[in-house]
Design an enzyme around this catalytic site. Structure first.
Site, PDB file in Angstrom:
ATOM      1  N   ARG A  77      -0.361  -1.088  -4.432  1.00 21.03           N
ATOM      2  CA  ARG A  77       0.824  -1.832  -4.890  1.00 21.03           C
ATOM      3  C   ARG A  77       1.233  -2.831  -3.821  1.00 21.03           C
ATOM      4  NH1 ARG A  77       7.174  -0.216  -5.321  1.00 21.03           N
ATOM      5  NH2 ARG A  77       7.780  -2.254  -6.116  1.00 21.03           N
ATOM      6  N   HIS A 121      10.135  -8.725  -5.047  1.00 16.45           N
ATOM      7  CA  HIS A 121      10.588  -7.647  -4.150  1.00 16.45           C
ATOM      8  C   HIS A 121      11.469  -8.286  -3.066  1.00 16.45           C
ATOM      9  CE1 HIS A 121       9.450  -3.362  -2.721  1.00 16.45           C
ATOM     10  NE2 HIS A 121      10.440  -3.758  -1.951  1.00 16.45           N
ATOM     11  N   GLU A 166      13.919  -2.632  -7.732  1.00 12.40           N
ATOM     12  CA  GLU A 166      15.251  -2.155  -7.366  1.00 12.40           C
ATOM     13  C   GLU A 166      16.366  -3.191  -7.510  1.00 12.40           C
ATOM     14  OE1 GLU A 166      15.237  -0.236  -3.545  1.00 12.40           O
ATOM     15  OE2 GLU A 166      13.745   1.242  -4.139  1.00 12.40           O
ATOM     16  N   ASN A 296      11.540   4.576  -8.051  1.00 12.73           N
ATOM     17  CA  ASN A 296      11.563   4.766  -6.594  1.00 12.73           C
ATOM     18  C   ASN A 296      12.635   5.798  -6.301  1.00 12.73           C
ATOM     19  OD1 ASN A 296       9.817   2.613  -6.464  1.00 12.73           O
ATOM     20  ND2 ASN A 296      11.214   1.239  -5.353  1.00 12.73           N
ATOM     21  N   TYR A 298      13.968   8.742  -3.082  1.00 13.92           N
ATOM     22  CA  TYR A 298      13.762   9.279  -1.742  1.00 13.92           C
ATOM     23  C   TYR A 298      14.610  10.508  -1.463  1.00 13.92           C
ATOM     24  CZ  TYR A 298      11.235   4.979  -0.641  1.00 13.92           C
ATOM     25  OH  TYR A 298      10.317   3.956  -0.634  1.00 13.92           O
ATOM     26  N   GLU A 355       7.444   4.425  -5.609  1.00 15.92           N
ATOM     27  CA  GLU A 355       7.747   4.619  -4.181  1.00 15.92           C
ATOM     28  C   GLU A 355       8.338   6.006  -3.961  1.00 15.92           C
ATOM     29  OE1 GLU A 355      10.358   1.826  -2.193  1.00 15.92           O
ATOM     30  OE2 GLU A 355       9.361   0.129  -3.143  1.00 15.92           O
TER      31      GLU A 355
HETATM   32  C1  FCB Z   1      13.065   0.881  -0.965  1.00 15.89           C
HETATM   33  C2  FCB Z   1      12.426  -0.502  -0.935  1.00 15.89           C
HETATM   34  C3  FCB Z   1      11.239  -0.603  -0.012  1.00 15.89           C
HETATM   35  C4  FCB Z   1      11.444   0.171   1.267  1.00 15.89           C
HETATM   36  C5  FCB Z   1      11.879   1.589   0.968  1.00 15.89           C
HETATM   37  C6  FCB Z   1      12.054   2.455   2.183  1.00 15.89           C
HETATM   38  O1  FCB Z   1      14.397   0.761  -1.299  1.00 15.89           O
HETATM   39  O2  FCB Z   1      12.002  -0.855  -2.229  1.00 15.89           O
HETATM   40  O3  FCB Z   1      10.992  -1.973   0.206  1.00 15.89           O
HETATM   41  O4  FCB Z   1      12.304  -0.482   2.085  1.00 15.89           O
HETATM   42  O5  FCB Z   1      13.063   1.575   0.250  1.00 15.89           O
END
Ligand code: FCB
Length: 452
Positions: A77, A121, A166, A296, A298, A355
């Site tokens: 990607r 992006h 995002e 995405n 985390y 992500e």
């Molecule tokens: C996301 C972004 C990516 C990177 C990660 C850690 O929000 O899409 O570019 O910065 O976080």
């Protein structure tokens, strides 16, 4: 010990983004973008670095792509830097830019990997920002014209297109908190930008369909689940709900359900926010059929009611869990909950995790190795939840680690390392970390062992 197994056609990849890796910020006819401008203003980037050189991917893409292949990565990607294609954002095309991405995409395909290409992006051409950027409705046309060039030029070289990465961060970090370029501070403008971002997404999907390409298209949304700090306190419970509405539903609902969350808009209206101008036909345009949901994620949040936080009145507190170097709590169970929430709310879409990953305090040891055990542990715990989701019938098709190489992490600069490949920024040497070797085995085996 238990064995985590993925279906044979499940695709493992890695993700990157143009500004974070390319460098060559003013080479071969590229125009200035908002991140070039933003990082050159002192005080914006925590460690005072910028993306002028970054990982020098512009000159080293062959080496990087071959390394990805060597590790067995199945999907690569990456994103296109708009101002490399159109230095002014619109009008004259820069042929050197077209040529660069053509070479990169060919290199990926010749190395037998699939291509996932993000059209936007975060690196808006500065000339378009000067006209208001995402706050100006004309951007829907600027963006669609740009996307059309990519469909025409690279139509046969891409497997998965992501319209926008995002929109939440673009609008709220760029136009409200000001942590990101262009560094503005107006909530109502941010909300208007959300609407334009989603319109641009819909218009590009429509354009894509008219090009009759065989590839797939979707949008990447960052989402997370939220818990109330005190489940017995009605105000905390409401605040957590609001946080999910403002973070998840504000984006997913228009794209998949053709409407904005009304309850959220009523709340914001009462707080004095100017609601976005929505014209006839807008919601239909946003609500195009997409081929996959790019997710995405985390971490997850613990939310309390906080009257001082205008306009949402939500405050974020810790839950005491372990944190990665990004300060984000490791909370994998919420990943499963999120996948199942998306599955339910949006009618069982095909999901690609575009992500997920961890920042870690990585350094090279005396044997020349980077032993990033915490990252491996994070990936194991999160992938286990992905596998649980697949086993329970949620349609997750792929998982991309953020990130392939360490890179320029926006407002934090080079200090936050997310890569599975270490980058020594002085020598530009790449060292696959232990996590890269581990991930490579996971791909080979379509699974891994985990201690329970
Ligand atoms: C996301 C972004 C990516 C990177 C990660 C850690 O929000 O899409 O570019 O910065 O976080």
């Amino acid at each position: 010990m238990s064995i985590i197994k993925f279906p044979n056609d499940f695709e493992f990849g890695t993700a990157t983004a143009a500004y974070q890796i390319e460098g060559a910020w003013n080479e071969d006819g590229k125009g200035e973008n908002i991140w070039d401008r933003f990082t050159h203003v002192p005080g914006h980037i925590q460690d005072k670095t910028n993306g002028d050189i970054a990982c020098d991917f512009y000159h080293r893409y062959k080496e990087d792509i071959r390394l990805a292949k060597k590790l067995g990565i199945e999907v690569f990607r990456l994103s296109v830097n708009w101002a490399r294609i159109l230095p002014d954002g619109q009008g004259e095309v820069n042929l050197a830019g077209i040529e660069f991405y053509r070479n990169v995409l060919r290199e990926i395909r010749e190395n037998n990997m699939k291509v996932c290409l993000t059209i936007y992006h975060w690196d808006l051409p500065q000339k378009l920002q000067d006209k208001g950027g995402w706050a100006n409705r004309d951007i829907v046309k600027w963006y669609t014209d740009y996307a059309e060039i990519l469909f025409r030029e690279y139509g046969n070289d891409v497997d998965y297109w992501i319209t926008i990465n995002e929109p939440y961060c673009i609008a709220f970090l760029g136009y409200w908190t000001g942590e990101h370029a262009p560094g503005l501070h107006d909530y109502s403008t941010a909300l208007q930008a959300v609407h334009h971002l989603l319109l641009a997404h819909g218009a590009a999907v429509k354009k894509f369909r008219s090009c009759n390409l065989s590839s797939e298209i979707g949008i990447t949304l960052n989402m997370g689940m939220a818990c109330p700090e005190n489940a017995d306190d009605g105000k905390d419970v409401e605040a957590a709900r609001r946080s999910v509405m403002a973070g998840n539903c504000l984006f997913g609902d228009p794209v998949y359900l053709g409407r904005y969350p009304e309850e959220l808009f009523e709340f914001l209206d009462k707080k004095g926010v100017v609601l976005p101008e929505i014209r006839e036909g807008d919601m239909e345009l946003i609500n195009q059929k997409v081929d996959f949901f790019g997710l995405n994620t985390y971490t997850a949040g613990t939310i309390k009611y906080d009257a001082s936080q205008w306009p949402l009145e939500t405050g974020s507190v810790g839950s005491g869990r372990e944190r990665t170097e990004a300060g984000w709590e490791v909370w994998p169970e919420k990943f499963y909950e999120l996948l199942s929430w998306i599955d339910n709310r949006y009618g069982h879409p095909a999901i690609i995790i575009t992500e997920n990953g961890a920042a870690n305090n990585d350094w090279v040891d005396s044997q020349g190795k980077v032993v990033d055990s915490n990252r491996i542990e994070y990936l194991k715990r999160y992938l286990k939840e992905v596998s649980r989701a697949v086993d329970n019938g949620i349609s997750v098709k792929g998982y991309y680690v953020w990130c392939f190489t360490d890179n320029f992490e926006w407002a934090y600069g080079e200090a936050r390392r997310f890569g599975i490949v270490y980058v020594d920024y002085k020598s530009q040497k790449r060292i696959p970390k232990e996590s890269a070797k581990w991930f490579s085995d996971v791909i080979k085996e379509k699974g891994f062992e985990i201690k329970e």
